[in-house]
Design a protein around this motif. Structure first.
Motif, PDB file in Angstrom:
ATOM      1  N   THR A  37    -164.554 -71.212  71.835  1.00  0.00           N
ATOM      2  CA  THR A  37    -165.227 -72.419  71.686  1.00  0.00           C
ATOM      3  C   THR A  37    -165.193 -73.544  70.684  1.00  0.00           C
ATOM      4  O   THR A  37    -165.542 -74.865  70.829  1.00  0.00           O
ATOM      5  N   ALA A  38    -164.942 -72.993  69.479  1.00  0.00           N
ATOM      6  CA  ALA A  38    -164.826 -73.918  68.261  1.00  0.00           C
ATOM      7  C   ALA A  38    -163.368 -74.105  67.869  1.00  0.00           C
ATOM      8  O   ALA A  38    -163.163 -75.175  67.375  1.00  0.00           O
ATOM      9  N   THR A  39    -162.639 -73.162  67.980  1.00  0.00           N
ATOM     10  CA  THR A  39    -161.209 -73.287  67.433  1.00  0.00           C
ATOM     11  C   THR A  39    -160.285 -72.617  68.514  1.00  0.00           C
ATOM     12  O   THR A  39    -160.907 -71.810  69.290  1.00  0.00           O
ATOM     13  N   ASP A  40    -158.979 -73.044  68.711  1.00  0.00           N
ATOM     14  CA  ASP A  40    -158.196 -72.521  69.889  1.00  0.00           C
ATOM     15  C   ASP A  40    -157.761 -71.257  69.696  1.00  0.00           C
ATOM     16  O   ASP A  40    -157.007 -71.151  68.490  1.00  0.00           O
ATOM     17  N   PRO A  41    -157.846 -70.232  70.374  1.00  0.00           N
ATOM     18  CA  PRO A  41    -157.651 -68.777  70.209  1.00  0.00           C
ATOM     19  C   PRO A  41    -156.012 -68.620  70.277  1.00  0.00           C
ATOM     20  O   PRO A  41    -155.548 -67.460  69.935  1.00  0.00           O
ATOM     21  N   THR A  68    -158.550 -72.429  76.223  1.00  0.00           N
ATOM     22  CA  THR A  68    -157.247 -72.837  75.193  1.00  0.00           C
ATOM     23  C   THR A  68    -156.467 -74.071  75.757  1.00  0.00           C
ATOM     24  O   THR A  68    -156.891 -74.524  76.829  1.00  0.00           O
ATOM     25  N   LYS A  69    -155.484 -74.430  74.703  1.00  0.00           N
ATOM     26  CA  LYS A  69    -154.959 -75.803  75.071  1.00  0.00           C
ATOM     27  C   LYS A  69    -153.447 -75.316  75.096  1.00  0.00           C
ATOM     28  O   LYS A  69    -152.434 -76.222  74.852  1.00  0.00           O
ATOM     29  N   SER A  70    -153.183 -73.896  74.996  1.00  0.00           N
ATOM     30  CA  SER A  70    -151.913 -73.412  74.626  1.00  0.00           C
ATOM     31  C   SER A  70    -151.150 -72.540  75.821  1.00  0.00           C
ATOM     32  O   SER A  70    -152.028 -71.867  76.485  1.00  0.00           O
ATOM     33  N   GLY A  94    -160.671 -73.252  61.661  1.00  0.00           N
ATOM     34  CA  GLY A  94    -159.659 -74.228  61.402  1.00  0.00           C
ATOM     35  C   GLY A  94    -158.681 -74.183  62.723  1.00  0.00           C
ATOM     36  O   GLY A  94    -158.665 -73.275  63.327  1.00  0.00           O
ATOM     37  N   CYS A  95    -158.033 -75.242  62.985  1.00  0.00           N
ATOM     38  CA  CYS A  95    -157.280 -75.504  64.146  1.00  0.00           C
ATOM     39  C   CYS A  95    -155.908 -76.284  63.794  1.00  0.00           C
ATOM     40  O   CYS A  95    -156.282 -77.364  63.547  1.00  0.00           O
ATOM     41  N   GLU A  96    -154.709 -75.910  64.013  1.00  0.00           N
ATOM     42  CA  GLU A  96    -153.731 -76.360  63.786  1.00  0.00           C
ATOM     43  C   GLU A  96    -153.205 -77.663  64.891  1.00  0.00           C
ATOM     44  O   GLU A  96    -152.799 -78.401  64.389  1.00  0.00           O
ATOM     45  N   PHE A  97    -153.946 -77.574  65.936  1.00  0.00           N
ATOM     46  CA  PHE A  97    -153.722 -78.562  67.056  1.00  0.00           C
ATOM     47  C   PHE A  97    -153.951 -80.089  66.573  1.00  0.00           C
ATOM     48  O   PHE A  97    -153.674 -80.912  67.067  1.00  0.00           O
ATOM     49  N   GLY A  98    -155.066 -80.011  65.647  1.00  0.00           N
ATOM     50  CA  GLY A  98    -155.448 -81.415  65.259  1.00  0.00           C
ATOM     51  C   GLY A  98    -155.759 -82.432  65.886  1.00  0.00           C
ATOM     52  O   GLY A  98    -155.761 -83.756  65.839  1.00  0.00           O
ATOM     53  N   CYS A  99    -156.600 -82.125  67.044  1.00  0.00           N
ATOM     54  CA  CYS A  99    -157.096 -83.158  68.041  1.00  0.00           C
ATOM     55  C   CYS A  99    -158.013 -84.103  67.474  1.00  0.00           C
ATOM     56  O   CYS A  99    -158.930 -83.583  66.660  1.00  0.00           O
ATOM     57  N   VAL A 100    -157.737 -85.403  67.810  1.00  0.00           N
ATOM     58  CA  VAL A 100    -158.680 -86.329  66.986  1.00  0.00           C
ATOM     59  C   VAL A 100    -160.085 -86.560  67.358  1.00  0.00           C
ATOM     60  O   VAL A 100    -160.771 -87.072  66.446  1.00  0.00           O
ATOM     61  N   TYR A 101    -160.282 -85.810  68.383  1.00  0.00           N
ATOM     62  CA  TYR A 101    -162.018 -85.818  68.825  1.00  0.00           C
ATOM     63  C   TYR A 101    -162.544 -84.532  68.361  1.00  0.00           C
ATOM     64  O   TYR A 101    -163.726 -84.460  68.751  1.00  0.00           O
ATOM     65  N   CYS A 102    -162.004 -83.723  67.730  1.00  0.00           N
ATOM     66  CA  CYS A 102    -162.559 -82.165  67.570  1.00  0.00           C
ATOM     67  C   CYS A 102    -163.648 -82.202  66.927  1.00  0.00           C
ATOM     68  O   CYS A 102    -163.771 -82.718  65.742  1.00  0.00           O
ATOM     69  N   TYR A 103    -164.722 -81.604  67.527  1.00  0.00           N
ATOM     70  CA  TYR A 103    -166.144 -81.508  66.939  1.00  0.00           C
ATOM     71  C   TYR A 103    -166.378 -80.222  66.159  1.00  0.00           C
ATOM     72  O   TYR A 103    -167.434 -80.184  65.373  1.00  0.00           O
ATOM     73  N   ALA A 133    -157.768 -80.244  55.717  1.00  0.00           N
ATOM     74  CA  ALA A 133    -157.919 -78.800  55.563  1.00  0.00           C
ATOM     75  C   ALA A 133    -158.074 -78.106  56.678  1.00  0.00           C
ATOM     76  O   ALA A 133    -157.691 -77.054  56.803  1.00  0.00           O
ATOM     77  N   PHE A 134    -159.014 -78.686  57.649  1.00  0.00           N
ATOM     78  CA  PHE A 134    -159.270 -78.056  58.833  1.00  0.00           C
ATOM     79  C   PHE A 134    -158.020 -77.856  59.887  1.00  0.00           C
ATOM     80  O   PHE A 134    -157.956 -76.893  60.313  1.00  0.00           O
ATOM     81  N   GLU A 135    -157.119 -78.721  59.571  1.00  0.00           N
ATOM     82  CA  GLU A 135    -155.787 -78.508  60.409  1.00  0.00           C
ATOM     83  C   GLU A 135    -154.677 -77.713  59.590  1.00  0.00           C
ATOM     84  O   GLU A 135    -153.880 -77.311  60.300  1.00  0.00           O
TER      85      GLU A 135
HETATM   86  S1  SF4 Z   1    -160.421 -76.648  68.096  1.00  0.00           S
HETATM   87 FE1  SF4 Z   1    -159.800 -77.555  69.959  1.00  0.00          FE
HETATM   88  S2  SF4 Z   1    -160.318 -79.757  69.925  1.00  0.00           S
HETATM   89 FE2  SF4 Z   1    -160.169 -78.691  67.747  1.00  0.00          FE
HETATM   90  S3  SF4 Z   1    -158.291 -78.847  67.104  1.00  0.00           S
HETATM   91 FE3  SF4 Z   1    -158.290 -77.186  68.137  1.00  0.00          FE
HETATM   92  S4  SF4 Z   1    -157.656 -77.434  70.156  1.00  0.00           S
HETATM   93 FE4  SF4 Z   1    -158.395 -79.473  69.423  1.00  0.00          FE
END
Ligand code: SF4
Length: 335
Positions: free
Chosen positions: A114-118, A148-150, A58-67, A82-84
């Motif tokens: 690679t799948a969620t932001d550490p 990361t994006k953080s 799961g990833c709280e950042f919630g990017c709209v394109y998240c695969y 739930a993912f976010e």
């Molecule tokens: S895993 Fe990556 S793409 Fe997906 S919501 Fe988190 S930061 Fe965004």
């Protein structure tokens, strides 16, 4: 499989997730513990790395394109909210990770995040990523990356420096646009682009190799020469050595968030994306070639590579069970 009450019985990771202890909750976010026996996951041959580690599900950042949203399906949870909002922090034992590492080839690349932001907000509390990095810092001769994006990533500079001394190591920042407004729409809770660039600069100045991934490149949103060039310029100026670039792919779980997002914010683009992704998750054909050429041109303009430099860390004595580690570089071989 149904249990004696006739309800669906949860198995494997879904069972572990359902029984995970609630660690904390913040506004609408809940954090759970996920006991994990194996942290390393093997990737497909198409990827430039062979193993991945994702400290969170799961990833709280919630990017709209998240695969990566589909990973919540394995836990019988929904891939949108739930993912976010239901974040699972993996619980592991350092000794088990060290044992896993002993079994894999030292030539293999290991990618964290690679799948969620550490470095999503959960990391501030639970420090799963930091604990994983400590295992790498105690070892040597690995090829490791963190994506990361953080800006929280700066907290671990001490460990990065330790790791980079005895391993090939780099940090990737995902940065789709420098446009703050667009970034806020696409990546609602991730660090602002400006903060990501500042973090890249701080790490580069501290001697850590840094790259920037303008991923995903999205038709008519962030794919223009002007937008990618500005991003590459900022990356190069911050001290990044390489620029990646992968096109948007829309698995069903990403499509169900991305297309309504377009309808809401970019209604004129929605039919175009419907057409582009009608037959599959990946873009093909002439457009992909055009973007590849554009990125090549832009990298050349800013002196950026398309991949990290596999530098040679300080030489060391080989660990007995693994034989030789890296070949010493020519510069140090003569001594
Ligand atoms: S895993 Fe990556 S793409 Fe997906 S919501 Fe988190 S930061 Fe965004």
């Amino acid at each position: 499989m149904k249990d004696e009450t006739g309800l669906m019985e949860l198995v494997g990771i879904a069972r572990l997730a359902a029984s995970g202890e609630l660690l904390a909750s913040k506004r609408s976010i809940e954090y759970f513990e996920l006991p994990t026996r194996r942290l390393l996951n093997r990737t497909s041959e198409r990827m430039p790395f062979q193993w991945t580690i994702n400290p969170y599900r799961g990833c709280e950042f919630g990017c709209v394109y998240c695969y990566a949203r589909y990973t919540h399906e394995f836990m019988e949870l929904d891939t949108v909210l739930a993912f976010e909002r239901k974040i699972f922090a993996k619980r592991f034992f350092a000794a088990s990770l060290a044992a896993e590492l002993r079994k894999i080839d030292r030539k293999d690349w290991i990618a964290i995040g690679t799948a969620t932001d550490p470095y999503q907000p959960a990391e501030r509390r639970f420090e799963v990523t930091r604990e994983i990095l400590k295992v790498f810092a105690a070892g040597r001769g690995r090829k490791l990356s963190v994506t990361t994006k953080s800006d929280l990533v700066l907290r671990d500079l001490d460990l990065f420096q330790e790791i980079a001394r005895s391993n090939i190591f780099h940090v990737n920042f995902t940065l789709t646009t420098l446009d703050e407004k667009l970034a806020r729409l696409l990546e609602p809770r991730a660090a602002r682009p400006e903060l990501r660039i500042a973090s890249a600069r701080s790490l580069a100045q501290a001697g850590i190799q840094v790259g920037v991934f303008p991923n995903p490149v999205m038709p008519l949103l962030n794919d223009s020469e002007e937008s990618l060039d500005a991003l590459a310029g900022a990356a190069a100026e911050a001290g990044a050595t390489f620029l990646g670039g992968g096109l948007l792919f829309l698995k069903p779980c990403a499509k169900q968030v991305f297309l309504p997002f377009l309808e809401r914010h970019f209604p004129r683009l929605a039919p175009e994306y419907e057409r582009l992704y009608r037959t599959g998750a990946f873009l093909r054909g002439e457009y992909t070639e055009r973007v590849r050429e554009r990125l090549k041109r832009i990298r050349a303009r800013h002196g950026l590579r398309d991949a990290p430099i596999e530098y040679t860390p300080e030489p060391w004595e080989p660990e007995p069970e693994q034989g030789n580690l890296f070949e010493p570089a020519a510069a140090v071989r003569s001594s």
